[in-house]
Write a protein that holds these residues in place. Structure first.
Motif, PDB file in Angstrom:
ATOM      1  N   ARG A 106       1.286  -1.032  -0.086  1.00 48.02           N
ATOM      2  CA  ARG A 106      -0.369  -0.065   0.221  1.00 48.02           C
ATOM      3  C   ARG A 106       0.954   0.844   0.244  1.00 48.02           C
ATOM      4  O   ARG A 106       1.833   1.329   1.183  1.00 48.02           O
ATOM      5  N   MET A 107       0.461   2.350  -0.822  1.00 43.48           N
ATOM      6  CA  MET A 107       1.490   3.113  -1.242  1.00 43.48           C
ATOM      7  C   MET A 107       0.976   4.662  -1.220  1.00 43.48           C
ATOM      8  O   MET A 107      -0.264   4.634  -1.650  1.00 43.48           O
ATOM      9  N   CYS A 108       1.260   5.482  -0.295  1.00 43.10           N
ATOM     10  CA  CYS A 108       1.176   6.580   0.078  1.00 43.10           C
ATOM     11  C   CYS A 108       2.468   8.058  -0.553  1.00 43.10           C
ATOM     12  O   CYS A 108       3.550   7.765  -1.210  1.00 43.10           O
ATOM     13  N   VAL A 109       1.724   9.242  -0.671  1.00 37.15           N
ATOM     14  CA  VAL A 109       2.882  10.133  -0.678  1.00 37.15           C
ATOM     15  C   VAL A 109       2.587  11.466  -0.026  1.00 37.15           C
ATOM     16  O   VAL A 109       1.144  11.745   0.703  1.00 37.15           O
ATOM     17  N   ALA A 110       3.316  11.516   0.326  1.00 39.68           N
ATOM     18  CA  ALA A 110       3.921  12.824   1.900  1.00 39.68           C
ATOM     19  C   ALA A 110       4.763  13.890   1.372  1.00 39.68           C
ATOM     20  O   ALA A 110       6.157  13.665   1.519  1.00 39.68           O
ATOM     21  N   SER A 111       4.584  14.851   1.314  1.00 39.66           N
ATOM     22  CA  SER A 111       5.143  16.511   0.536  1.00 39.66           C
ATOM     23  C   SER A 111       5.304  17.487   1.619  1.00 39.66           C
ATOM     24  O   SER A 111       4.015  17.666   2.087  1.00 39.66           O
ATOM     25  N   ALA A 112       6.238  17.970   1.312  1.00 43.56           N
ATOM     26  CA  ALA A 112       6.036  19.688   1.883  1.00 43.56           C
ATOM     27  C   ALA A 112       5.476  20.041   0.963  1.00 43.56           C
ATOM     28  O   ALA A 112       4.691  21.832   1.072  1.00 43.56           O
ATOM     29  N   ALA A 120      -1.482  17.281  -9.105  1.00 41.85           N
ATOM     30  CA  ALA A 120      -1.676  17.786 -11.014  1.00 41.85           C
ATOM     31  C   ALA A 120      -0.157  17.078 -11.056  1.00 41.85           C
ATOM     32  O   ALA A 120      -0.417  16.686 -12.352  1.00 41.85           O
ATOM     33  N   ALA A 121       0.573  16.874 -11.134  1.00 44.51           N
ATOM     34  CA  ALA A 121       2.532  16.581 -11.231  1.00 44.51           C
ATOM     35  C   ALA A 121       2.192  14.548 -11.592  1.00 44.51           C
ATOM     36  O   ALA A 121       2.353  14.695 -12.244  1.00 44.51           O
ATOM     37  N   LEU A 122       1.892  14.412 -10.457  1.00 43.41           N
ATOM     38  CA  LEU A 122       1.543  13.241 -10.296  1.00 43.41           C
ATOM     39  C   LEU A 122       0.131  12.249 -11.597  1.00 43.41           C
ATOM     40  O   LEU A 122       0.665  11.574 -12.443  1.00 43.41           O
ATOM     41  N   ARG A 123      -0.394  12.543 -11.832  1.00 44.48           N
ATOM     42  CA  ARG A 123      -1.666  12.773 -12.909  1.00 44.48           C
ATOM     43  C   ARG A 123      -0.803  12.724 -14.157  1.00 44.48           C
ATOM     44  O   ARG A 123      -0.874  11.962 -15.085  1.00 44.48           O
ATOM     45  N   ARG A 124      -0.469  13.855 -14.257  1.00 44.04           N
ATOM     46  CA  ARG A 124       0.807  14.804 -15.840  1.00 44.04           C
ATOM     47  C   ARG A 124       1.222  13.153 -16.303  1.00 44.04           C
ATOM     48  O   ARG A 124       1.497  12.681 -17.012  1.00 44.04           O
ATOM     49  N   VAL A 125       1.696  13.104 -14.755  1.00 43.03           N
ATOM     50  CA  VAL A 125       3.334  11.917 -15.408  1.00 43.03           C
ATOM     51  C   VAL A 125       2.143  10.454 -15.815  1.00 43.03           C
ATOM     52  O   VAL A 125       3.410   9.231 -15.862  1.00 43.03           O
ATOM     53  N   GLY A 126       1.622  10.575 -15.237  1.00 44.53           N
ATOM     54  CA  GLY A 126       0.689   9.128 -15.478  1.00 44.53           C
ATOM     55  C   GLY A 126       0.620   8.516 -14.497  1.00 44.53           C
ATOM     56  O   GLY A 126       0.706   6.349 -14.595  1.00 44.53           O
ATOM     57  N   VAL A 127       0.743   8.389 -12.541  1.00 45.68           N
ATOM     58  CA  VAL A 127       1.167   7.321 -11.576  1.00 45.68           C
ATOM     59  C   VAL A 127       0.640   7.815 -10.432  1.00 45.68           C
ATOM     60  O   VAL A 127       0.184   7.101  -9.397  1.00 45.68           O
ATOM     61  N   LEU A 128      -0.793   8.845 -10.512  1.00 41.13           N
ATOM     62  CA  LEU A 128      -1.686   9.283  -9.153  1.00 41.13           C
ATOM     63  C   LEU A 128      -2.248   7.795  -9.108  1.00 41.13           C
ATOM     64  O   LEU A 128      -2.128   7.524  -7.957  1.00 41.13           O
ATOM     65  N   ASP A 129      -2.553   6.978 -10.338  1.00 39.53           N
ATOM     66  CA  ASP A 129      -3.453   5.615  -9.536  1.00 39.53           C
ATOM     67  C   ASP A 129      -2.739   4.814  -8.916  1.00 39.53           C
ATOM     68  O   ASP A 129      -2.914   4.047  -7.587  1.00 39.53           O
TER      69      ASP A 129
END
Length: 216
Positions: A106-112, A120-129
């Motif tokens: 199970r994966m998530c992103v934790a960012s500042a 927006a960036a993750l959707r553009r590069v195609g890995v958001l899902d």
């Protein structure tokens, strides 16, 4: 150790976006004709700050008169195009995410970075899902100098701390996660090259390229 969960930083870890961030504070001040005594020192100071913290820093140290909210809005606008159109994934990221997905991690992103830009960036590069969710320091009113964001990610993922890898490129984030008891996977980025030795000493695994990563 096989991972059940993975918490990924974005900038410098998944996304090759640090060059854009490295210059945005300087560009913000220079557009206002503000003299910067030491550009390298400015970059080092900003590196460990969230955007709201940087806004207060600009107010207090450089006497910017705008409100903190307005400063954040202006900087977001400056870098938004980089996230929407330019900043690429680091080499090997897509294959790594697909491998973990197939293993049921199970994966998530934790960012500042702001939630809107991360998504927006993750959707553009195609890995958001690949990710169960995104959480940012702004969402939680915290910073990565405290382990709260990692603890909240683990809670939402439903995984154990000892089998939830934290993937980071910056020393201050690696320190926080390591001290909190997470297995940390250090990811090389040129922006943190001077910190590599100490980062390595705190990590369960350190990789210079994503092709080197092993989830075991």
């Amino acid at each position: 150790m096989r991972l059940t969960g993975a918490i990924f930083d974005l900038d410098g870890t998944l996304l090759d976006s640090m060059p854009y961030w490295a210059s945005v504070g300087m560009r913000f001040l220079q557009e206002r004709n503000i003299v910067i005594p030491d550009i390298q020192e400015l970059a080092l100071r900003l590196k460990t700050m969230t955007l709201p913290e940087a806004a207060v820093f600009f107010q207090e140290d450089y006497h910017v008169q705008d409100s903190a909210e307005e400063i954040c809005r202006q900087i977001d606008h400056m870098i938004e195009d980089d996230y929407l159109y330019r900043a690429p994934l680091k080499d090997g990221v897509r294959d790594m995410l697909e491998g973990l997905h197939r293993q049921g991690v199970r994966m998530c992103v934790a960012s500042a970075t702001s939630h809107t830009l991360v998504e927006a960036a993750l959707r553009r590069v195609g890995v958001l899902d690949y990710f169960q969710f995104i959480v940012t320091c702004g969402d939680l009113n915290t910073s990565k100098n405290q382990p709260y964001i990692f603890d909240e990610c683990t809670r939402r993922l439903g995984t154990e701390k000892t089998t939830t890898g934290v993937f980071e490129d910056s020393l201050h984030c690696v320190r926080t996660a390591s001290r909190a008891g997470y297995p940390v996977i250090g990811v090389y980025d040129a922006s943190a090259a001077s910190e590599e030795t100490e980062i390595r000493s705190l990590c369960r695994q350190y990789i210079r390229e994503w092709a080197e990563f092993s989830a075991c």
